[in-house]
Every structure is written in C-alpha cells, then in structure tokens.
Write an enzyme that holds these catalytic residues in place. Structure first.
Site, mmCIF file in Angstrom:
data_model
loop_
_atom_site.group_PDB
_atom_site.id
_atom_site.type_symbol
_atom_site.label_atom_id
_atom_site.label_comp_id
_atom_site.label_asym_id
_atom_site.label_seq_id
_atom_site.Cartn_x
_atom_site.Cartn_y
_atom_site.Cartn_z
ATOM 1 C CG ASP A 97 6.454 -4.625 10.034
ATOM 2 O OD1 ASP A 97 6.637 -3.480 10.446
ATOM 3 O OD2 ASP A 97 5.488 -5.317 10.412
ATOM 4 C CB VAL B 68 -0.939 0.006 1.232
ATOM 5 C CG1 VAL B 68 -1.697 1.334 1.309
ATOM 6 C CG2 VAL B 68 -1.923 -1.152 1.153
ATOM 7 N N GLY C 93 4.294 3.943 3.370
ATOM 8 C CA GLY C 93 3.853 2.742 2.671
ATOM 9 C C GLY C 93 3.948 1.552 3.608
ATOM 10 C CE LYS C 94 4.450 -1.862 8.350
ATOM 11 N NZ LYS C 94 5.304 -1.109 9.290
ATOM 12 N N GLY C 95 3.614 -3.125 3.437
ATOM 13 C CA GLY C 95 3.261 -4.277 2.639
ATOM 14 C C GLY C 95 3.432 -5.559 3.406
#
Ligand SMILES: NC(=O)c1ccc[n+]([C@@H]2O[C@H](COP(=O)([O-])OP(=O)(O)OC[C@H]3O[C@@H](n4cnc5c(N)ncnc54)[C@H](O)[C@@H]3O)[C@@H](O)[C@H]2O)c1
Length: 414
Positions: free
Chosen positions: A141, A55, A100-102
């Site tokens: 993460d 995202v 952002g992150k995924g």
C-alpha cells in the site's frame, strides 16, 4: 470528517435503501478482529518501538485481503475504514476475498533500508499466527512495495518451512509476482473512466483529462489515458502541477519521473507547459478528473467548483461524504473508489491464483481479464444506479453489501 466517518456515511446511504436490520448492520460494519502489535526497531540508528496494526474486517466471501501501509499517520480508525473498503471492493468485483488492511505507524523517509527490512520482518513474525495464504493475504500500500513483500515472504517461508509465495501479493515478478500488477490499479482507473465517458456520449479521442497524483496509481492512470487517445491536459503531485491545453506527453513525463528526485514531476519541461496548483487542477474544465493522490481532496468547497463531467476515484476516499453530496446534486458522475481502483486487488487475486497453480499469465492476458471484470462491474453498477435512482457509489455499495449478506446468511452468521 475522518475517512472512517465518510465510509460510514457511504455505507449508511446504501443500508438505508436496503432497509438492513440493526444487528445485521453491526455485523457488517464492525471488523471481525483487530490486531495491534508492538515492533522493536530503530529509526536513524536510534532504538524505537513502533506500533503495527492488522484489521480483519470480514471473511464471509474468502480470506481477508488488503495492503500494509507504512506512514506516520497510520492509526487504528484509518485502518478500520480502509479494511471495510476492501470488503466492499472485493465483493463488488466478485473476487473470492474478504477485506483487511494493516500498517505500521512509521516514517520510512527517516529510515535506512536495513531498518525497514528489520521492522518488515518483525511485523510479519508478529502477524504470522493470524494470517496465511488462505486466511489473510496482505499486499503493498502507501510506502510499501515489492521489496518489502519479498522480505516478508522470505521471513514467513523460514518460519513455516515451506514456500509462502501465496501469503502476500504485489511481489516482484521474479519472485512470484504477476505481470501487470504494477500497472493494474491505474490502468483500471483509466479504463472505467473512459467507459463512463462513452456512456455519456464522449469518445476518448474527443476527451480531456486531469490526473492528481503521479505515483503508482496516478502515473499509470495518466499513461493509459494517453495510450487510449485521451488528451491529458494536467497532472500534479506533492511538488505541484503542470497544465498544457494541447495535452502533455505522458510517455515523456514517465521517462522523466523514472529518474527525477523523489520521482517527482517538478522540473519537467515541454512546450506550452504552465504551472498550476492542485486546487486549480481539481477544478479544471475537463471531461474526466482522476484524483489519485490521497483522501479528502474534494470537500464541498472544491465540489462546488468541479467542472469535470466524470470523476474516477483512483485514491481511496478522495471525495468527502459532504463533497460527494454536492457532486451528486450537480449531476457529476463519480465512479467510486471501490470500483475505480479495484484493478489492483483484481490483479492481486490473479497473482494468488497463479501462485497456487504454479503458472504465469502474459501481461495481455492479465490486463484483458482485469478490463473485462471491471467493465462488467461498471455496467452492473450503472444498471443498479438507474434502477434505484441513486449515485454510482450507493449502487456499488448495494451490490457489494448484498453479496456479503448472502454469504453471511449461508454461514448462519446473520
Ligand atoms: N497502489 C495501489 O495499487 C493502490 C490500489 C488501490 C488504491 N490505492 C490508493 O491510491 C492512492 C495513491 O496510492 P499510490 O500507491 O499511488 O501512492 P504513491 O505514494 O505511489 O503516490 C501518491 C502520489 O500522490 C502525490 N501526493 C501526495 N500528497 C499530495 C497532495 N497533497 N497533492 C497532490 N499530490 C499529492 C505524491 O506526490 C504521489 O505522486 C492512495 O489513496 C492508495 O490507498 C492504491
């Protein structure tokens, strides 16, 4: 309430005070782009199709930045919430990134090293058209680490035909990673926690602390508190917790978990140590509480019983929105996640800068720079909270949203 609901409430509390127009609010809250991919792989030898997400929330202030999480619970709403938090965190610390992150919905405990490598390489191949060193810079993460970053950098380098070191941060030091990145998040949680204690008149040598979670964040939080002379009386992880009224020797505990089964604290022994539950740890009579495990740990039921004077949020979203209201009402100082655990992304930024400049800073240079950015940020947030008569969390959101709005106005997006 989901993490996304909680982040919405926190955002809205600041947006209300700032009287933001509805269309601006929509531009700020909704992600710029959502990428969902299917990844062919195997789990325990059996073919399986995994779901991967990235995202890209907002890039008004710089490339999208945020981790990649491997966990069975990874789903779109959670990734959207975490991507938004990254936008606010990077803006708050004034690092030139967006958010952002995924992640991949998978269970790494059921996968071999080869299977993990295969899906990591496949995932980055799928993301490559939409990410890049000045476009979107992922990092580790939950359940991802330097090894996974190394596989991904290698895959990207092979595709691009040139070094892709600045594409990912959190790399091993021998492969372009930064000294101090491992310690940075926990060190920052401890540092701002101690600064907040000082602001309310408690010196580190007189302070007691409890730390929930003894992983990448919690372990280094406890280690730095111990180094700074704070008496860490309780620690816990998924296996349970330990309490010692005279303080736990965190250096001994770190040595123990370096080789213990699953790096868990279970089985550690020391004079005066007793077992406690995670619930008991959260409600101990201590000066500083650092929840560094996972989200939604402090709901209204727990918040009513918290006895700590200061909470430094090591995890993302450890306090629910309604739990936060109770803590604010009770006058407990909560250093929000977007500030408390921002040491990690700050040092990720340093890693990126070092990669572009082909230089390496010393451990002390890295931690000193990070400390000064975090302490300055705490002071700024403290000042806004006094001026606006609001919690540190709302003040932090006001500061970071203001900066993103400024950048979006300059680009004509709002
Ligand atoms: N690693 C980073 O640099 C970083 C940066 C910012 C935020 N965070 C956030 O910090 C949190 C922890 O991340 P991490 O990297 O330390 O993960 P980790 O997997 O290394 O550690 C998590 C720790 O929490 C413990 N835990 C899990 N469930 C628990 C429970 N129910 N009760 C008590 N303890 C429990 C685990 O046993 C482990 O000790 C996450 O919310 C993550 O998003 C991490």
């Amino acid at each position: 309430m989901s993490l996304l609901d909680n982040v919405k409430v926190f955002f809205d509390q600041a947006a209300k005070k700032m009287a933001i127009d509805d269309h601006v609010r929509q531009m700020l809250e909704e992600p710029d782009r959502i990428i969902e991919v299917k990844i062919p792989g195997t789990e325990n030898g059996k073919p399986k199709v995994f779901r991967g997400y990235r995202v890209q929330h907002n890039n008004a202030r710089g490339p999208y930045k945020g981790g990649l999480r491997y966990h069975p619970t990874v789903e779109m709403d959670e990734v959207v919430a975490l991507a938004g938090l990254m936008t606010w965190k990077c803006s708050l610390l004034n690092v030139p990134y967006g958010g952002g992150k995924g992640g991949i919905s998978c269970d790494p405990t059921k996968m071999t090293r080869q299977e993990l490598e295969a899906i990591s390489r496949a995932f980055i191949r799928q993301l490559m058209p939409n990410i890049g060193p000045t476009v979107d810079v992922p990092a580790p993460d939950v359940n991802t680490d330097g090894q996974i970053m190394a596989w991904m950098v290698d895959e990207a380098t092979q595709i691009a035909g040139e070094s892709m070191l600045p594409l990912l941060t959190g790399k091993p030091v021998s492969m372009g990673g930064s000294l101090g990145r491992t310690e940075s998040t926990g060190y920052g949680v401890a540092r701002v926690g101690v600064e907040a204690l000082k602001k309310i008149g408690i010196e580190p040598k007189d302070a007691t602390a409890a730390v929930q979670g003894f992983g990448k964040v919690g372990g280094w939080t406890a280690a730095r508190l111990y180094k700074m002379g704070v008496k860490v009386v309780a620690v816990s992880d998924i296996s349970g917790g330990y309490y010692c009224k005279d303080g736990i020797n965190i250096e001994d505990l770190m040595k123990y978990t370096a080789t213990s089964k699953g790096h868990l604290i279970e089985g550690f022994s020391a004079p005066g140590l007793t077992k406690i539950s995670n619930d008991e740890l959260l409600t101990l009579d201590v000066d500083l509480l650092c929840p560094c495990a996972m989200e939604n740990q402090i709901d209204p039921g727990v918040a009513k019983r918290v006895r700590a004077k200061v909470i430094s949020e090591g995890a993302n979203g450890p306090v629910t929105a309604d739990g936060d209201a109770v803590l604010t009402e009770r006058g407990i100082v909560v250093i929000p996640d977007i500030l408390a655990n921002a040491g990690g992304v700050t040092v990720s930024y340093f890693e990126w800068v070092q990669n572009f400049q082909h230089i390496s800073w010393t451990f002390d240079e890295v931690i000193n720079k990070m400390d000064s950015m975090m302490v300055n940020c705490l002071n700024d947030v403290w000042e806004v909270s006094q001026k606006e008569k609001c919690s540190l969390r709302t003040a932090a959101f006001i500061l970071s949203i203001t900066r993103v709005i400024e950048a979006m106005k300059l680009t004509g997006k709002i």
